[in-house]
Design a protein around this motif. Structure first.
Motif, PDB file in Angstrom:
ATOM      1  N   MET A   7      -5.857 -44.157   9.414  1.00  0.00           N
ATOM      2  CA  MET A   7      -6.107 -42.887  10.100  1.00  0.00           C
ATOM      3  C   MET A   7      -7.261 -42.147   9.433  1.00  0.00           C
ATOM      4  N   ASP A   8      -7.392 -42.285   8.116  1.00  0.00           N
ATOM      5  CA  ASP A   8      -8.482 -41.628   7.404  1.00  0.00           C
ATOM      6  C   ASP A   8      -9.833 -42.099   7.951  1.00  0.00           C
ATOM      7  N   LEU A   9     -10.005 -43.404   8.061  1.00  0.00           N
ATOM      8  CA  LEU A   9     -11.259 -43.946   8.589  1.00  0.00           C
ATOM      9  C   LEU A   9     -11.452 -43.534  10.042  1.00  0.00           C
ATOM     10  N   ARG A  10     -10.414 -43.604  10.823  1.00  0.00           N
ATOM     11  CA  ARG A  10     -10.504 -43.221  12.231  1.00  0.00           C
ATOM     12  C   ARG A  10     -10.964 -41.766  12.369  1.00  0.00           C
ATOM     13  N   GLU A  11     -10.389 -40.881  11.560  1.00  0.00           N
ATOM     14  CA  GLU A  11     -10.750 -39.464  11.634  1.00  0.00           C
ATOM     15  C   GLU A  11     -12.185 -39.233  11.174  1.00  0.00           C
ATOM     16  N   ARG A  12     -12.645 -39.970  10.154  1.00  0.00           N
ATOM     17  CA  ARG A  12     -14.027 -39.825   9.691  1.00  0.00           C
ATOM     18  C   ARG A  12     -15.008 -40.322  10.748  1.00  0.00           C
ATOM     19  N   VAL A  13     -14.671 -41.429  11.427  1.00  0.00           N
ATOM     20  CA  VAL A  13     -15.537 -41.944  12.502  1.00  0.00           C
ATOM     21  C   VAL A  13     -15.625 -40.919  13.625  1.00  0.00           C
ATOM     22  N   VAL A  14     -14.480 -40.407  14.063  1.00  0.00           N
ATOM     23  CA  VAL A  14     -14.463 -39.408  15.131  1.00  0.00           C
ATOM     24  C   VAL A  14     -15.248 -38.170  14.704  1.00  0.00           C
ATOM     25  N   GLY A  15     -15.044 -37.700  13.479  1.00  0.00           N
ATOM     26  CA  GLY A  15     -15.737 -36.509  12.992  1.00  0.00           C
ATOM     27  C   GLY A  15     -17.248 -36.673  12.992  1.00  0.00           C
ATOM     28  N   ARG A  16     -17.729 -37.815  12.564  1.00  0.00           N
ATOM     29  CA  ARG A  16     -19.178 -38.059  12.531  1.00  0.00           C
ATOM     30  C   ARG A  16     -19.753 -38.094  13.953  1.00  0.00           C
ATOM     31  N   ILE A  17     -19.036 -38.704  14.876  1.00  0.00           N
ATOM     32  CA  ILE A  17     -19.518 -38.767  16.257  1.00  0.00           C
ATOM     33  C   ILE A  17     -19.504 -37.378  16.886  1.00  0.00           C
ATOM     34  N   VAL A  18     -18.448 -36.607  16.623  1.00  0.00           N
ATOM     35  CA  VAL A  18     -18.352 -35.242  17.149  1.00  0.00           C
ATOM     36  C   VAL A  18     -19.482 -34.377  16.581  1.00  0.00           C
ATOM     37  N   ASP A  19     -19.899 -34.668  15.347  1.00  0.00           N
ATOM     38  CA  ASP A  19     -20.998 -33.913  14.722  1.00  0.00           C
ATOM     39  C   ASP A  19     -22.357 -34.250  15.314  1.00  0.00           C
ATOM     40  N   GLY A  20     -22.414 -35.208  16.233  1.00  0.00           N
ATOM     41  CA  GLY A  20     -23.658 -35.470  16.931  1.00  0.00           C
ATOM     42  C   GLY A  20     -24.292 -36.827  16.694  1.00  0.00           C
ATOM     43  N   HIS A  21     -23.723 -37.646  15.841  1.00  0.00           N
ATOM     44  CA  HIS A  21     -24.267 -38.981  15.614  1.00  0.00           C
ATOM     45  C   HIS A  21     -23.827 -39.909  16.741  1.00  0.00           C
ATOM     46  N   SER A  22     -24.611 -40.942  17.002  1.00  0.00           N
ATOM     47  CA  SER A  22     -24.262 -41.881  18.061  1.00  0.00           C
ATOM     48  C   SER A  22     -23.099 -42.765  17.600  1.00  0.00           C
ATOM     49  N   ARG A  23     -22.439 -43.334  18.555  1.00  0.00           N
ATOM     50  CA  ARG A  23     -21.310 -44.222  18.250  1.00  0.00           C
ATOM     51  C   ARG A  23     -21.784 -45.466  17.514  1.00  0.00           C
ATOM     52  N   ARG A  24     -22.903 -46.002  17.940  1.00  0.00           N
ATOM     53  CA  ARG A  24     -23.420 -47.224  17.318  1.00  0.00           C
ATOM     54  C   ARG A  24     -23.897 -46.977  15.889  1.00  0.00           C
ATOM     55  N   SER A  25     -24.582 -45.872  15.653  1.00  0.00           N
ATOM     56  CA  SER A  25     -25.048 -45.584  14.285  1.00  0.00           C
ATOM     57  C   SER A  25     -23.856 -45.266  13.375  1.00  0.00           C
ATOM     58  N   THR A  26     -22.846 -44.610  13.933  1.00  0.00           N
ATOM     59  CA  THR A  26     -21.637 -44.311  13.158  1.00  0.00           C
ATOM     60  C   THR A  26     -20.920 -45.603  12.778  1.00  0.00           C
ATOM     61  N   VAL A  32     -18.013 -50.725  10.616  1.00  0.00           N
ATOM     62  CA  VAL A  32     -17.045 -51.194  11.615  1.00  0.00           C
ATOM     63  C   VAL A  32     -17.825 -51.676  12.832  1.00  0.00           C
ATOM     64  N   SER A  33     -17.161 -52.320  13.740  1.00  0.00           N
ATOM     65  CA  SER A  33     -17.854 -52.818  14.930  1.00  0.00           C
ATOM     66  C   SER A  33     -18.198 -51.664  15.870  1.00  0.00           C
ATOM     67  N   GLU A  34     -19.261 -51.872  16.627  1.00  0.00           N
ATOM     68  CA  GLU A  34     -19.649 -50.877  17.622  1.00  0.00           C
ATOM     69  C   GLU A  34     -18.531 -50.700  18.646  1.00  0.00           C
ATOM     70  N   SER A  35     -17.910 -51.816  18.986  1.00  0.00           N
ATOM     71  CA  SER A  35     -16.812 -51.792  19.954  1.00  0.00           C
ATOM     72  C   SER A  35     -15.685 -50.865  19.477  1.00  0.00           C
ATOM     73  N   PHE A  36     -15.373 -50.928  18.183  1.00  0.00           N
ATOM     74  CA  PHE A  36     -14.313 -50.079  17.642  1.00  0.00           C
ATOM     75  C   PHE A  36     -14.665 -48.607  17.818  1.00  0.00           C
ATOM     76  N   ALA A  37     -15.897 -48.232  17.464  1.00  0.00           N
ATOM     77  CA  ALA A  37     -16.303 -46.831  17.559  1.00  0.00           C
ATOM     78  C   ALA A  37     -16.292 -46.350  19.009  1.00  0.00           C
ATOM     79  N   ILE A  38     -16.771 -47.188  19.906  1.00  0.00           N
ATOM     80  CA  ILE A  38     -16.804 -46.815  21.320  1.00  0.00           C
ATOM     81  C   ILE A  38     -15.391 -46.643  21.872  1.00  0.00           C
ATOM     82  N   LYS A  39     -14.542 -47.624  21.609  1.00  0.00           N
ATOM     83  CA  LYS A  39     -13.170 -47.558  22.125  1.00  0.00           C
ATOM     84  C   LYS A  39     -12.362 -46.439  21.468  1.00  0.00           C
ATOM     85  N   LEU A  40     -12.636 -46.185  20.182  1.00  0.00           N
ATOM     86  CA  LEU A  40     -11.947 -45.104  19.486  1.00  0.00           C
ATOM     87  C   LEU A  40     -12.268 -43.762  20.143  1.00  0.00           C
ATOM     88  N   MET A  41     -13.530 -43.550  20.467  1.00  0.00           N
ATOM     89  CA  MET A  41     -13.903 -42.284  21.107  1.00  0.00           C
ATOM     90  C   MET A  41     -13.349 -42.188  22.525  1.00  0.00           C
TER      91      MET A  41
END
Length: 129
Positions: A7-26, A32-41
């Motif tokens: 959950m810690d990693l998941r929350e950090r990924v979500v937080g970075r994307i919410v702060d304006g970074h792209s899913r792929r760069s995050t 982590v895989s791009e697929s993970f970041a996209i599906k997580l969001m």
């Protein structure tokens, strides 16, 4: 079946994307895989949570569940029945094939235990707790 990311990693990924970074760069940033970041969001946007979905089959949907009463009645009627004999009865009466090991695990999950007897045979008993 694989393990979910923490959950810690998941929350950090979500937080970075919410702060304006792209899913792929995050995804690259956290390794982590791009697929993970996209599906997580997608999950976060849809459900409002980054928590992983429950894994595995839903409870009560196993192939032996419809035959629970039959199996328990047979074992209680004949406690020394072997699992191959029980599998044969299940096939004969209901047309359902099941491996003896699957039947044994099924019964163990329902409180039955296997007690060995000195003559080499055994008996299934059920704890009533």
């Amino acid at each position: 079946m694989g393990r979910s990311y923490s959950m810690d990693l998941r929350e950090r990924v979500v937080g970075r994307i919410v702060d304006g970074h792209s899913r792929r760069s995050t995804a690259r940033y956290f390794g982590v895989s791009e697929s993970f970041a996209i599906k997580l969001m997608q999950r976060h946007d849809r459900e409002g949570s980054a928590a992983p979905p429950r894994q595995g089959r839903p409870r009560g949907s196993g192939k032996l569940d419809p035959f629970e009463t039959f199996l328990i009645d047979e074992v209680e009627r004949q406690p020394d029945i072997t699992m191959p004999e029980l599998a044969a009865k299940l096939l004969e009466i209901h047309g359902m094939t099941a491996a003896p090991a699957v039947l044994s695990r099924f019964l163990c999950r329902r409180g039955f235990t296997y007690k060995k007897i000195a003559d080499g045979s055994g008996v299934r008993t059920r704890s009533h707790s």
